[in-house]
Design a protein around this motif. Structure first.
Motif, PDB file in Angstrom:
ATOM      1  N   LEU A   1      77.296  20.640 -54.918  1.00 54.90           N
ATOM      2  CA  LEU A   1      78.349  19.628 -55.054  1.00 54.90           C
ATOM      3  C   LEU A   1      79.514  20.158 -55.893  1.00 54.90           C
ATOM      4  O   LEU A   1      80.692  19.889 -55.579  1.00 54.90           O
ATOM      5  CB  LEU A   1      77.766  18.362 -55.690  1.00 54.90           C
ATOM      6  N   ARG A   2      79.229  20.914 -56.920  1.00 54.92           N
ATOM      7  CA  ARG A   2      80.295  21.475 -57.746  1.00 54.92           C
ATOM      8  C   ARG A   2      81.118  22.497 -56.981  1.00 54.92           C
ATOM      9  O   ARG A   2      82.325  22.618 -57.191  1.00 54.92           O
ATOM     10  CB  ARG A   2      79.697  22.102 -59.001  1.00 54.92           C
ATOM     11  N   ARG A   3      80.488  23.240 -56.093  1.00 56.24           N
ATOM     12  CA  ARG A   3      81.234  24.205 -55.278  1.00 56.24           C
ATOM     13  C   ARG A   3      82.225  23.497 -54.360  1.00 56.24           C
ATOM     14  O   ARG A   3      83.276  24.048 -54.025  1.00 56.24           O
ATOM     15  CB  ARG A   3      80.259  25.047 -54.448  1.00 56.24           C
ATOM     16  N   PHE A   4      81.878  22.286 -53.948  1.00 59.66           N
ATOM     17  CA  PHE A   4      82.785  21.495 -53.128  1.00 59.66           C
ATOM     18  C   PHE A   4      83.809  20.729 -53.958  1.00 59.66           C
ATOM     19  O   PHE A   4      84.618  19.964 -53.413  1.00 59.66           O
ATOM     20  CB  PHE A   4      82.000  20.500 -52.262  1.00 59.66           C
ATOM     21  N   GLY A   5      83.766  20.902 -55.276  1.00 61.07           N
ATOM     22  CA  GLY A   5      84.695  20.205 -56.152  1.00 61.07           C
ATOM     23  C   GLY A   5      84.284  18.794 -56.489  1.00 61.07           C
ATOM     24  O   GLY A   5      85.083  18.026 -57.045  1.00 61.07           O
TER      25      GLY A   5
END
Length: 568
Positions: free
Chosen positions: A198-202
């Motif tokens: 989820l963090r990689r997707f912002g």
């Protein structure tokens, strides 16, 4: 809407160890976490060796955090004090703390390895509101040196997220979506892989998940189960999906509590408090026309521990005097410790009371037995001797004496008496727990005994009555193996009639079929008939004996004799 309070205890293993050592007054200069000026960590064995499970603030400032390899931790802090973590002790301490929290809510559940979840619906008014209730809980935990972070909301998921990311927040009912906007997605109890993706997707905050199409969010995950997990946790936090709570104890039907401004430490003070609670609880039960069969008295000590005693009745009751009399047998078991600051009395297993006017005289009573007095007597015996001390015997359809009744716990009503069997002779009122073997001398093989030896004493028979033949219950026994059965044998092993000649004819027929079979073996496992005798010895004592088996019945050796009962 229901309300939930999450209590998270950061570094719970360190807190548990520190409290345990402080209570024992044992301070170790080499490795105790109670030493404030030395880095300390707890280690745990893993697949790739020792790793750090928890570290105090001094160790964390030097870069030693949970999950770090122990070799790397020693490289950063060469003189790091360490000790192996004890997960079992941590779990037991958390469970004890959960039982102590029942003073605030009857529904307390253990949440993971370092948190508790309380359902506080309707409990806040006892403290003047939710804010005051959280403050009261905080004051007690701080007094016992237990660091914690609270979070209160209308869903367990939202309360847990607030306790980790926004401690002290109390969300109004129905405001979960607004209160979780700026909370990190890691607070949704997701796996590390899902949080990293989820963090990689912002997507770093929970509020960013609201505007994304659910199908589009699911497509971002390679695994459908991982995507469903994210959506499932989000729905639970927002109240779209129900999240069940697994409390330590069932919810009491009624409960009353008594706060002690000054902690009490004597049995007399506990007795006075119990009298007030019993009167108040019985008034509440009377208002609903109910009684209870299980009462629990919990005493919460000022040092963060608690103890409880309970009583059980055979019928629902709501009489304070009777309840106090039963508790008086166990009230000495409560250890006040350094003082009790709260008493809690709970009623479980409630039911409607069967009330009726008392008969004017015994002649007008519907029964010769006073069931109320009988139940009260059984309750007092149970309170003194323990559960299962009072039992009754219920009749069972069987003509085998030891199978004609079964034992059951007394539930407030006597068992119906078995109808008399006109074909059977007199029976002893009580049988022995199990038949006891005796040595018998008889005048003829099939006759009554002349004397017998029981419990190493020779007893001479002066009167005898019998025999009374009791055949085995042939319909409950399976047929012998096929290679032992005569062709087309569908007859039963014993004739249902009390006819000795018919039994011998059937046995002889079966033995002839066995002799004709080359693979036949002697049959010794078949049930045998019994001949019962009522005998009296020289001292006037009367016994109920039986001969197990018949001579030459083909079902074993010589018959055995047993004593099964004594006549009054």
């Amino acid at each position: 809407m229901k309300r939930y309070l999450s209590l998270w205890f950061p570094d719970w293993p360190l807190t548990r160890l520190r409290r345990e050592r402080l209570s024992r007054q044992t301070f170790s200069r080499s490795g105790a976490p109670a030493e404030p000026r030395r880095p300390f960590a707890l280690t745990e064995a893993g697949p790739s060796g020792l790793r750090i499970a928890a570290a105090n603030s001094l160790a964390e400032k030097a870069g030693v955090t949970a999950g770090l390899a122990f070799t790397d931790a020693r490289a950063r802090i060469p003189d790091l004090a360490c000790e192996e973590i004890d997960r079992a002790a941590d779990a037991r301490a958390l469970e004890r703390l959960a039982h102590w929290m029942i003073r605030f809510s009857p529904l307390v559940a253990i949440d993971g390895t370092d948190a508790l979840m309380l359902e506080t619906t309707g409990c806040d008014h006892l403290h003047g509101g939710e804010k005051e209730m959280v403050a009261a809980i905080g004051a007690l935990l701080e007094a016992n040196a237990i660091p914690f972070q609270p979070g209160l909301a209308s869903t367990p998921g939202a309360a847990k997220a607030l306790s980790r990311a926004a401690p002290g927040t109390i969300l109004p009912d129905g405001k979960e979506a607004d209160g979780l906007v700026d909370i990190p997605v890691s607070a949704l109890r997701l796996s590390g892989e899902a949080t990293l993706l989820l963090r990689r997707f912002g997507l770093t905050r929970i509020g960013q998940l609201y505007g994304i199409d659910r199908k589009a969010l699911a497509r971002r995950f390679q695994s459908k189960s991982a995507a469903d997990r994210v959506l499932h946790r989000l729905d639970q936090a927002l109240g779209f999906r129900h999240e069940p709570l697994d409390p330590l104890r069932p919810t009491p039907a009624k409960s009353v509590r008594l706060a002690c401004p000054d902690p009490i430490a004597t049995s007399e003070a506990i007795q006075i408090g119990l009298e007030k609670l019993a009167a108040e609880l019985c008034d509440d039960l009377t208002a609903f026309g109910q009684g209870a069969r299980h009462f629990v008295l919990s005493a919460f000590r000022a040092d963060g521990t608690n103890t409880a005693i309970d009583i059980t009745t055979s019928q629902p009751v709501r009489t304070p005097r009777h309840i106090l009399r039963l508790f008086s047998e166990k009230i000495d078991r409560i250890d006040p410790g350094f003082g009790i600051d709260l008493l809690l009395l709970e009623a479980h297993r409630t039911g409607l009371m069967q009330t009726s006017a008392a008969a004017l005289s015994g002649d007008l009573a519907a029964s010769n037995t006073d069931e109320v007095a009988l139940s009260a007597l059984a309750d007092r015996i149970t309170a003194k001797l323990g559960a299962g001390a009072v039992s009754i015997r219920r009749p069972v359809e069987s003509h085998i004496p030891e199978l004609a009744e079964r034992r059951e716990d007394f539930e407030g009503a006597l068992a119906p008496s078995a109808p008399p069997n006109p074909k059977s002779g007199p029976r002893p009122l009580r049988l022995l727990q199990r038949p006891e073997r005796v040595k018998v001398m008889a005048e003829v093989p099939d006759g009554p005994p002349l004397r017998f030896v029981w419990r190493r004493v020779i007893r001479r028979v002066v009167r005898a009555d019998g025999p009374e033949r009791i055949n085995p219950e042939w319909w409950k026994h399976t047929a012998p193996p096929q290679n032992h059965s005569p062709e087309g044998a569908s007859r039963q092993w014993l004739s249902p009639k009390l006819d000795k000649r018919a039994d011998f004819d059937l046995i002889a027929e079966f033995r002839r079929s066995l002799n004709a079979n080359e693979d036949s073996t002697p049959i010794t496992h078949l049930p045998r008939a019994r001949d019962y005798y009522r005998v009296e010895d020289e001292a006037g004592r009367r016994y109920w004996l039986y001969r197990d088996g018949l001579y030459e019945d083909g079902r074993g050796g010589a018959p055995d004799w047993f004593v099964q009962g004594l006549f009054a």
